[in-house]
Scaffold this motif. Structure first.
Motif, PDB file in Angstrom:
ATOM      1  N   ILE A 110      -5.794  17.194   2.428  1.00 43.16           N
ATOM      2  CA  ILE A 110      -4.547  16.593   3.452  1.00 43.16           C
ATOM      3  C   ILE A 110      -3.467  17.809   3.356  1.00 43.16           C
ATOM      4  O   ILE A 110      -3.096  18.062   4.465  1.00 43.16           O
ATOM      5  N   GLU A 115      -2.333   7.324  10.664  1.00 40.79           N
ATOM      6  CA  GLU A 115      -3.126   5.940  10.760  1.00 40.79           C
ATOM      7  C   GLU A 115      -4.804   6.549  10.721  1.00 40.79           C
ATOM      8  O   GLU A 115      -5.425   5.686   9.941  1.00 40.79           O
ATOM      9  N   LEU A 157      -5.900   8.967   9.535  1.00 36.61           N
ATOM     10  CA  LEU A 157      -6.062   9.315   8.158  1.00 36.61           C
ATOM     11  C   LEU A 157      -6.356   8.324   7.111  1.00 36.61           C
ATOM     12  O   LEU A 157      -7.429   8.415   6.087  1.00 36.61           O
ATOM     13  N   LEU A 158      -5.544   7.132   7.440  1.00 38.23           N
ATOM     14  CA  LEU A 158      -5.585   6.190   6.598  1.00 38.23           C
ATOM     15  C   LEU A 158      -7.156   5.410   6.769  1.00 38.23           C
ATOM     16  O   LEU A 158      -7.418   4.312   5.883  1.00 38.23           O
ATOM     17  N   ALA A 159      -7.561   5.566   7.946  1.00 44.64           N
ATOM     18  CA  ALA A 159      -8.798   4.787   8.138  1.00 44.64           C
ATOM     19  C   ALA A 159     -10.152   5.547   7.557  1.00 44.64           C
ATOM     20  O   ALA A 159     -11.015   5.230   7.588  1.00 44.64           O
ATOM     21  N   GLN A 160      -9.687   6.654   6.777  1.00 42.71           N
ATOM     22  CA  GLN A 160     -10.780   7.598   6.380  1.00 42.71           C
ATOM     23  C   GLN A 160     -10.798   7.039   4.986  1.00 42.71           C
ATOM     24  O   GLN A 160      -9.636   6.730   4.223  1.00 42.71           O
ATOM     25  N   PRO A 161     -12.029   7.450   4.224  1.00 36.59           N
ATOM     26  CA  PRO A 161     -12.136   7.244   2.867  1.00 36.59           C
ATOM     27  C   PRO A 161     -11.209   8.157   1.879  1.00 36.59           C
ATOM     28  O   PRO A 161     -11.939   9.175   1.240  1.00 36.59           O
ATOM     29  N   ILE A 162      -9.879   7.882   1.979  1.00 40.44           N
ATOM     30  CA  ILE A 162      -9.048   8.875   1.463  1.00 40.44           C
ATOM     31  C   ILE A 162      -7.976   7.793   0.723  1.00 40.44           C
ATOM     32  O   ILE A 162      -7.621   6.911   1.169  1.00 40.44           O
ATOM     33  N   LYS A 163      -7.548   8.272  -0.536  1.00 39.32           N
ATOM     34  CA  LYS A 163      -6.632   7.289  -1.342  1.00 39.32           C
ATOM     35  C   LYS A 163      -5.251   7.567  -0.474  1.00 39.32           C
ATOM     36  O   LYS A 163      -4.795   8.597  -0.135  1.00 39.32           O
ATOM     37  N   ARG A 164      -4.608   6.293  -0.416  1.00 36.27           N
ATOM     38  CA  ARG A 164      -3.105   6.150   0.469  1.00 36.27           C
ATOM     39  C   ARG A 164      -2.411   7.306  -0.272  1.00 36.27           C
ATOM     40  O   ARG A 164      -1.627   8.124   0.535  1.00 36.27           O
ATOM     41  N   LYS A 179       1.956   2.516  -0.888  1.00 31.60           N
ATOM     42  CA  LYS A 179       0.993   1.622  -1.279  1.00 31.60           C
ATOM     43  C   LYS A 179       1.148   0.271  -0.839  1.00 31.60           C
ATOM     44  O   LYS A 179       0.234  -0.277  -0.329  1.00 31.60           O
ATOM     45  N   ARG A 180       2.440   0.063  -0.253  1.00 27.19           N
ATOM     46  CA  ARG A 180       2.520  -1.319   0.252  1.00 27.19           C
ATOM     47  C   ARG A 180       2.885  -1.194   1.751  1.00 27.19           C
ATOM     48  O   ARG A 180       3.160  -2.551   2.252  1.00 27.19           O
ATOM     49  N   LYS A 181       2.811  -0.383   2.121  1.00 24.92           N
ATOM     50  CA  LYS A 181       3.523  -0.003   3.629  1.00 24.92           C
ATOM     51  C   LYS A 181       2.373  -0.378   4.702  1.00 24.92           C
ATOM     52  O   LYS A 181       1.186   0.014   4.234  1.00 24.92           O
ATOM     53  N   ASP A 182       2.626  -1.124   5.831  1.00 24.83           N
ATOM     54  CA  ASP A 182       1.606  -1.463   6.855  1.00 24.83           C
ATOM     55  C   ASP A 182       2.100  -0.266   7.779  1.00 24.83           C
ATOM     56  O   ASP A 182       3.113   0.422   8.095  1.00 24.83           O
ATOM     57  N   PHE A 183       0.915   0.050   8.596  1.00 21.59           N
ATOM     58  CA  PHE A 183       1.019   0.945   9.483  1.00 21.59           C
ATOM     59  C   PHE A 183       0.604   0.319  11.111  1.00 21.59           C
ATOM     60  O   PHE A 183      -0.280  -0.504  10.823  1.00 21.59           O
TER      61      PHE A 183
END
Lengths: 235, 414, 260
Positions: free
Chosen positions: C4, C74, C76-83, C256-260
């Motif tokens: 990243i 977003e 990236l968030l859908a990819q298998p990557i730690k937040r 960790k707690r954030k919504d996108f």
């Protein structure tokens, strides 16, 4: 199999998902329907872990996924609006996504299917909306993930590309993948869905096949059936 | 004048040569102690002391003789008193190493003490940890040169000065090195004397100190790392040229302190990295010309009652504050200086900036009031208040300006 | 995370803004040296600029990049990557690219003008190090703001206020407090207040090299004992690092707690 239990998501005071219980069997095309603001995208994003639910569990093939990230290896996701790093070229983006997922599937077939060859050396900031969406599709189907999630996949696509997209979706279904689509386009739903889930005000209003929905609402046309459902809910 | 002196000296020399004799002092000579040799000497004799250690003190010299050390014979006073007490005119003391002078709170013990004499020479001696090294009282026409004085002073109250003149005149203090005394050189009621080529370092009070001393000059000296470089107090007509004042750091420490001074000239000096370059209090009609003020905390700090001073053609480079000033302009003149912070322009290319420079910043007032605020030096907020003061002065005298600031530094100096 | 970082960095290094920022420093360096040829004077001028500009650019770039790359985030968030890896990676990418613009932009002119023959080389490098650290600190603060406020206008506004607070308002309050309480011993207070503002702390670290005569002389033993020693220097660098690490931890927690 995806199992969702008592899923609650609130944004401030607004409850978007209000105790959803839902399960999808593996294989087939599952469509999530519902009016704007019914929680379709939130549901999808919850499954993907982009939105963090307030309550409830989501299990994929028996494993809890909330707060995890490795399971996304088995998911391909196509977001509603494609927006990429402005200064990368198209081919660099493909390379990057492959690099991030540690898999190498040959995307050339998809690239030629959507006639993107001439755009490969362009910067992403210079692409039109439709072309961006094609890039988005290529990124989604580049991988051999068993679960494919598409959020409004037809946005901005020309008819030729739309046909190609449907073709791929069917092909993936035939390969035995599980496909989850959220859409507004009823013709698409009718054409390809094996199962539909109708969301309304954060609750499951209906789950079953299109025929079952038609039968339940005593309509012979899906569009009318949906309109009927909405009218009933207003009463 | 010099020619006449020379001939007189030559005549004297020719005359004394006829009658003078040499007396040798060493372990195997006729005389083994300096005291005996002095007692035996007659006017004009030379006492030659060979290398060795001589444990002697309070050596009174009451006739005009020369004492010359070969290879720096050591005279050890065993902390019992003075070493040489010179009470006769025309005495030379040269080439000794003088150690362990007595220390006292009541007597000013010195390695060499002169009292009421005329025409003396003290040169090439080495002083190690003396209380006072050279103490000149009511004496005139002397030369003090090429001595090395190394003290170990720590506190002001129980240490002495390197070269101390009291009621003296026409003394030349040249090319000495003085370290770690109370004051390196101290002039009290010393007139018509000159100090040049000395290096005065790490003295705990002042490198050089004038009190009530008029018509003196000091040139080409180096004052480094002293409690404060040079203090000129209650004196008139002091001429200061080509000296270097460096690294005098500390709370209220400065390169040069002027206090109750009239008609001094400060020319061609370098003030570098001092907390305060020049601290002027009650200094009047002082001319500052061609000096270099570089990287000081304050280049010049004017405190109360300074009248008619002239600052011309000086360079002010990278000082945290160029000028600190309170009160009214009082006829002080700032003209044709170079200020590294000057941001004006020079359309007619005459090397003189077209808009005047204000050398006093608002922040310097703030720091004078509350010293701890210095920690905000060079912060954006301070720049903003300085700028607003520059645009519309409230605190600084409106006419405190250099109307002809130079565009380039003044370079004609060594 | 490294991936990243790599792509964010790569993306930014090609952006117009990075070029402008880089060219600005390049031009600044050459102009300063061309105007007076005096490296030590140039370092003093640079201090004033770096102390103000790197935090400003860091904050603005930070929020701007975050908001502009939201959709990409977003993806990236859908990819298998730690937040946390996504955000920390992006954070490092932008901080590094800003620091690189600064270091290379100023480094070229100073090297060209014979910095290595100058006694100022150490001061110059401390200046660059501190400029880079300030970039890291203020990008981290900006990321936090952007994570907390989805509203772009609000985020930008608060980012500018944050910068203004640390660069100007804080010192104003600090100065007023000292003037009001100047009957009391203030040196410990002054030291404490300096430590809690990264811009002040950086400024002090540099001017201790440049204006040591003014600082050491006037403020008594406390500053001298503290900053004059290698302990003080070490402690200050640790504090500056904390100013990077703590906001970064907040980024991890919040993301960790954030919504996108």
């Amino acid at each position: 199999m995806i199992e969702i239990n008592n899923l609650v998501k609130r944004f401030g005071k607004l409850t978007v998902l209000d105790g959803i219980n839902l399960s999808f069997l593996n294989g087939g095309i599952h469509t999530v329907l519902g009016p704007n603001g019914s929680g379709k995208t939130t549901l999808i994003k919850s499954i993907l872990g982009i939105v963090v639910p307030n309550k409830g569990t989501i299990k994929i093939n028996g494993k809890e996924v909330i707060g995890k990230w490795q399971y996304r290896d088995d998911i391909s996701y196509m977001p509603q609006i494609a927006h990429f790093p402005q200064n990368l070229k198209v081919k660099e983006l493909f390379k990057m996504i492959k690099d991030l997922r540690n898999t190498s599937i040959n995307e050339n077939e998809l690239i030629s299917l959507f006639q993107l060859e001439s755009h490969l050396d362009k910067k992403l900031s210079n692409l039109s909306g439709g072309t961006s969406q094609k890039v988005n599709i290529v990124i989604t189907f580049m991988f051999d993930a068993p679960l494919i999630i598409l959020d409004e996949p037809t946005t901005g696509l020309d008819p030729v590309a739309l046909i190609s997209l449907k073709k791929i979706i069917k092909q993936k279904k035939d390969e035995g993948k599980t496909i989850l689509i959220s859409t507004h386009i009823m013709s698409l739903v009718e054409e390809i869905s094996d199962e539909i889930v109708f969301l309304l005000d954060g609750k499951i209003y209906f789950q079953g096949t299109t025929d079952e929905l038609k039968k339940q609402t005593e309509q012979d046309n899906l569009e009318n059936a949906i309109a009927n459902v909405l009218r009933e809910s207003d009463d | 004048m010099i020619k006449q002196l020379f001939f007189t000296a030559l005549l004297l020399f020719a005359f004394t040569e006829l009658t003078a004799k040499q007396i040798k002092v060493c372990k195997s000579c006729g005389y083994t102690s300096i005291k005996e040799a002095i007692a035996a000497a007659e006017n004009g004799d030379e006492i030659i002391v060979e290398a060795g250690i001589y444990q002697e003190y309070d050596l009174r010299i009451e006739k005009p003789i020369k004492l010359i050390g070969i290879d720096h014979p050591t005279i050890d006073a065993m902390e019992k008193g003075y070493i040489f007490e010179v009470l006769s005119d025309s005495v030379t003391i040269s080439g000794f190493k003088l150690i362990n002078v007595g220390k006292s709170y009541t007597s000013d013990y010195a390695a060499i003490h002169t009292y009421r004499i005329d025409n003396f020479v003290i040169e090439n001696n080495i002083f190690i940890n003396p209380f006072f090294a050279i103490l000149i009282e009511k004496s005139h026409n002397g030369i003090i040169s090429k001595n090395i004085i190394k003290g170990n002073a720590v506190h002001e109250h129980n240490s002495g000065n390197g070269i101390h003149l009291w009621h003296a005149s026409k003394i030349e203090v040249n090319d000495n090195i003085i370290e770690q005394m109370r004051d390196g050189i101290y002039f009290e009621f010393a007139k018509h004397s000159s100090i040049s080529g000395n290096k005065s370092r790490r003295n705990i009070r002042y490198g050089l100190h004038f009190m009530f001393s008029n018509d003196d000059r000091y040139e080409n000296n180096m004052f480094e790392n002293n409690g404060a470089g040079v203090a000129v107090m209650f004196s008139k007509r002091i001429y200061m040229r080509k000296n270097i004042f460096r690294l005098n750091w500390g709370t209220a420490s400065y390169g040069l302190l002027l206090k109750e001074i009239y008609d001094a000239d400060i020319i061609d000096n370098i003030f570098e990295q001092n907390t305060i370059g020049v601290n002027a209090e009650g200094s009047n009609r002082v001319v500052f010309e061609n000096n270099n003020f570089k990287s000081n905390g304050w280049a010049i700090k004017f405190l109360g009652a300074c009248y008619g001073n002239k600052l011309m053609r000086n360079n002010f480079m990278h000082n945290a504050f160029d000028i600190s000033y309170n009160g009214r302009i009082n006829g002080n003149i700032f003209d044709k200086n170079y200020w590294s912070e000057y941001t004006g322009y020079d359309l007619n290319k005459d090397n003189i900036g077209d808009i005047p420079y204000r050398p006093v910043k608002l922040f310097s007032y703030v720091v004078n009031r509350t010293p701890e605020t210095i920690i905000l030096l060079r912060s954006l907020f301070v720049d903003i208040i300085n700028f607003s003061e520059k645009v519309s002065p409230v605190f600084t005298p409106d006419n405190l300006k250099d109307f002809n600031p130079l565009m380039k530094p003044v370079n004609d100096r060594n | 995370m490294i991936k990243i970082l790599k792509y964010s960095f790569y993306d930014l290094m090609r952006s117009r803004w990075s070029y402008i920022y880089f060219l600005f420093y390049l031009a600044l360096g050459f102009i300063l040296l061309f105007l007076n040829q005096d490296v030590s004077k140039a370092v003093i001028t640079l201090l004033n600029i770096i102390i103000v500009l790197t935090p400003l650019i860091g904050t603005l770039f930070g929020v701007m990049y975050f908001y502009n790359s939201k959709e990409f985030t977003e993806l990236l968030l859908a990819q298998p990557i730690k937040r946390s890896n996504i955000f920390v990676g992006q954070y490092l990418g932008i901080s590094l690219s800003l620091s690189l613009s600064l270091v290379v932009g100023l480094g070229i002119p100073f090297l060209a003008y014979g910095l290595f023959q100058s006694a100022e080389i150490f001061n110059f490098f401390s200046l660059l190090l501190i400029g880079a650290m300030l970039s890291f600190i203020f990008v981290a603060l900006a990321f936090n703001l952007a994570l907390y406020f989805d509203d772009k206008i609000k985020g930008f506004g608060l980012a500018i206020i944050t910068w203004l607070f640390f660069a100007v308002i804080y010192d104003g309050l600090f100065l007023i407090t000292m003037l009001m309480f100047d009957d009391y011993p203030l040196d410990k207070f002054a030291l404490g207040a300096t430590i809690f503002n990264p811009i002040d702390l950086s400024r002090i670290l540099i001017i201790l090299k440049l204006d040591i005569s003014a600082l050491l002389g006037y403020t008594g033993a406390v500053f001298q004992d503290f900053f004059g020693t290698s302990f003080g220097l070490f402690f200050s660098l640790v504090l500056l690092s904390l100013w990077i690490i703590l906001p970064l931890l907040l980024i991890v927690v919040k993301s960790k707690r954030k919504d996108f």
